[in-house]
Design a protein around this motif. Structure first.
Motif, mmCIF file in Angstrom:
data_model
loop_
_atom_site.group_PDB
_atom_site.id
_atom_site.type_symbol
_atom_site.label_atom_id
_atom_site.label_comp_id
_atom_site.label_asym_id
_atom_site.label_seq_id
_atom_site.Cartn_x
_atom_site.Cartn_y
_atom_site.Cartn_z
ATOM 1 N N THR A 290 -1.606 -22.048 -6.544
ATOM 2 C CA THR A 290 -0.810 -22.495 -7.313
ATOM 3 C C THR A 290 -0.473 -21.707 -8.463
ATOM 4 O O THR A 290 -1.081 -20.568 -8.524
ATOM 5 N N ALA A 291 0.722 -21.882 -9.322
ATOM 6 C CA ALA A 291 1.269 -21.145 -10.272
ATOM 7 C C ALA A 291 -0.149 -20.869 -11.425
ATOM 8 O O ALA A 291 -0.033 -19.794 -12.219
ATOM 9 N N SER A 292 -1.191 -21.739 -11.391
ATOM 10 C CA SER A 292 -2.282 -21.699 -12.321
ATOM 11 C C SER A 292 -3.495 -21.001 -11.598
ATOM 12 O O SER A 292 -4.618 -20.683 -12.025
ATOM 13 N N PHE A 293 -3.152 -20.446 -10.390
ATOM 14 C CA PHE A 293 -3.988 -19.591 -9.526
ATOM 15 C C PHE A 293 -5.138 -20.465 -9.158
ATOM 16 O O PHE A 293 -6.223 -20.233 -8.632
ATOM 17 N N ARG A 294 -4.879 -21.712 -9.003
ATOM 18 C CA ARG A 294 -5.780 -22.739 -8.080
ATOM 19 C C ARG A 294 -5.724 -22.267 -6.679
ATOM 20 O O ARG A 294 -4.532 -22.538 -6.379
ATOM 21 N N ILE A 295 -6.506 -22.198 -5.892
ATOM 22 C CA ILE A 295 -6.608 -21.953 -4.461
ATOM 23 C C ILE A 295 -6.858 -23.365 -3.785
ATOM 24 O O ILE A 295 -7.937 -23.912 -3.916
ATOM 25 N N LEU A 296 -5.790 -23.689 -2.889
ATOM 26 C CA LEU A 296 -6.136 -24.920 -2.122
ATOM 27 C C LEU A 296 -6.216 -24.556 -0.797
ATOM 28 O O LEU A 296 -5.432 -23.692 -0.232
ATOM 29 N N THR A 297 -7.276 -24.738 0.037
ATOM 30 C CA THR A 297 -7.158 -24.745 1.584
ATOM 31 C C THR A 297 -7.413 -25.915 2.420
ATOM 32 O O THR A 297 -7.991 -26.797 2.017
ATOM 33 N N ARG A 298 -6.795 -25.856 3.613
ATOM 34 C CA ARG A 298 -7.086 -26.937 4.757
ATOM 35 C C ARG A 298 -7.231 -26.182 5.862
ATOM 36 O O ARG A 298 -6.647 -25.351 6.153
ATOM 37 N N SER A 299 -8.117 -26.736 6.773
ATOM 38 C CA SER A 299 -8.743 -26.118 8.101
ATOM 39 C C SER A 299 -8.661 -27.146 9.145
ATOM 40 O O SER A 299 -9.096 -28.150 8.873
ATOM 41 N N LEU A 300 -8.405 -26.456 10.555
ATOM 42 C CA LEU A 300 -8.648 -27.253 11.598
ATOM 43 C C LEU A 300 -9.265 -26.425 12.653
ATOM 44 O O LEU A 300 -9.097 -25.120 12.584
#
Length: 357
Positions: A290-300
């Motif tokens: 995100t713009a505030s450097f929060r990292i989101l991940t999703r995996s399969l």
């Protein structure tokens, strides 16, 4: 047991040096290998550019501010890979026990070497001379009885030098080694060490293994060994690839729908990378920052390897549906592959995946 003879070869300002070889008119100038842009980072800086405080991973805008006269050159990774392969051909004249760390550095175990040379320092000199004569580039080398000490030693006489650290001299060497020179000791850990009154590897020897674990977690056990020059890791020519990935920093913060337009290009690049490494994968990960450097991940994770680029892109789109459209927007998007297996294992059951968030 005979001590190992390990050489760590580290190319000098590799990407920048390759560019200077290709464009000799830039020699003597501060050259920066990077795309220019508000969110680009420096891939490499020539030694002339380093005099201004420029270094790799620095934001390109910062590099331009510190050195307005710097010459920016766009990276050419296919060329760097080609040169790296040429250098590895030189390594193989002496040993097949080669563990690459990146395009520009590798460990070599020359305890038993193809030319039956007694001294690892002589082998390092031959390798560096051949690299210079055949590629026009310079390399630095560290020679020691283990990987940890060899890596530190390779940085001691840079650029275009080498340093040998025999076992009988390692204890005295480590006694005064600044903690920041230990691979893996980052800025935060170093600050904590300084608050504790620690400045050298020798200072760590005042603590027991358990005390260091209490202070630094599991990393403390490793620090206990490194402070004593202990590193039993062998050189692994076929290091297991845990994952491969590619990502792009967006020119400006974008809503989810706009950021996802990068997926086809990312999937194409990632599949090409897997092809070069001759591997297939059962797991796909989508990463967004995100713009505030929060990292989101999703995996399969699937029951068998993805069969083709279309399957990879389809998996990426499936994951994208599970990402939130945050109001602040996204600044980076990336794709990764894991659970890797060799290419000759044919997929036969690629079907429903299981999600791990």
């Amino acid at each position: 047991m005979q001590p190992r003879k390990i050489i760590h070869i580290d190319m000098d300002a590799f990407y920048a040096s390759v560019e200077l070889r290709e464009r000799p008119e830039l020699r003597g100038l501060p050259v920066v290998v990077a795309w220019e842009g508000a969110r680009s980072v420096v891939c490499a800086a020539s030694y002339e550019a380093r005099k201004y405080g420029l270094h790799s991973a620095m934001p390109a805008v910062t590099a331009r501010r510190l050195c307005p006269q710097a010459v920016f050159v766009a990276p050419r990774f296919p060329l760097y890979r080609q040169v790296s392969q040429q250098i590895h051909g030189i390594f193989r004249r002496h040993t097949d026990l080669i563990e690459p760390l990146s395009l520009d550095e590798a460990y070599l175990d020359v305890t038993r070497n193809k030319q039956n040379l007694l001294y690892a320092g002589d082998i390092a000199r031959l390798i560096r001379a051949d690299i210079r004569s055949e590629t026009g580039l310079t390399a630095s080398a560290g020679i020691a009885a283990n990987k940890f000490l060899a890596k530190i030693a390779s940085d001691w006489n840079k650029p275009d030098g080498q340093f040998s650290l025999p076992p009988q001299k390692s204890e005295a060497f480590l006694a005064t080694l600044p903690l920041g020179k230990i691979p893996g000791v980052g800025k935060v850990t170093l600050q904590k060490m300084h608050r504790l009154g620690l400045s050298t590897a020798g200072d760590l020897r005042r603590f027991s293994r358990g005390e260091l674990a209490n202070l630094f977690g599991k990393w403390g056990y490793r620090l206990y060994d490194l402070a004593r020059g202990t590193d039993n890791r062998p050189v692994k020519p076929d290091r297991e690839r845990l994952q491969i990935s590619t990502e792009t920093t967006l020119a400006r913060d974008l809503p989810l729908s706009a950021a996802l337009l990068c997926l086809p290009q990312l999937a194409e690049e990632l599949w090409a990378q897997a092809e070069r490494k001759k591997c297939r994968a059962r797991s796909v990960t989508l990463k967004l920052k995100t713009a505030s450097f929060r990292i989101l991940t999703r995996s399969l994770t699937y029951s068998a390897a993805l069969p083709d680029p279309a399957a990879l892109l389809a998996a990426a789109h499936t994951l994208s549906a599970r990402m939130p459209d945050v109001p602040e927007g996204y600044r980076l998007i990336g794709l990764g592959l894991s659970h890797l297996e060799q290419e000759n294992r044919q997929p036969d059951l690629w079907d429903n995946g299981t999600e791990a968030v």
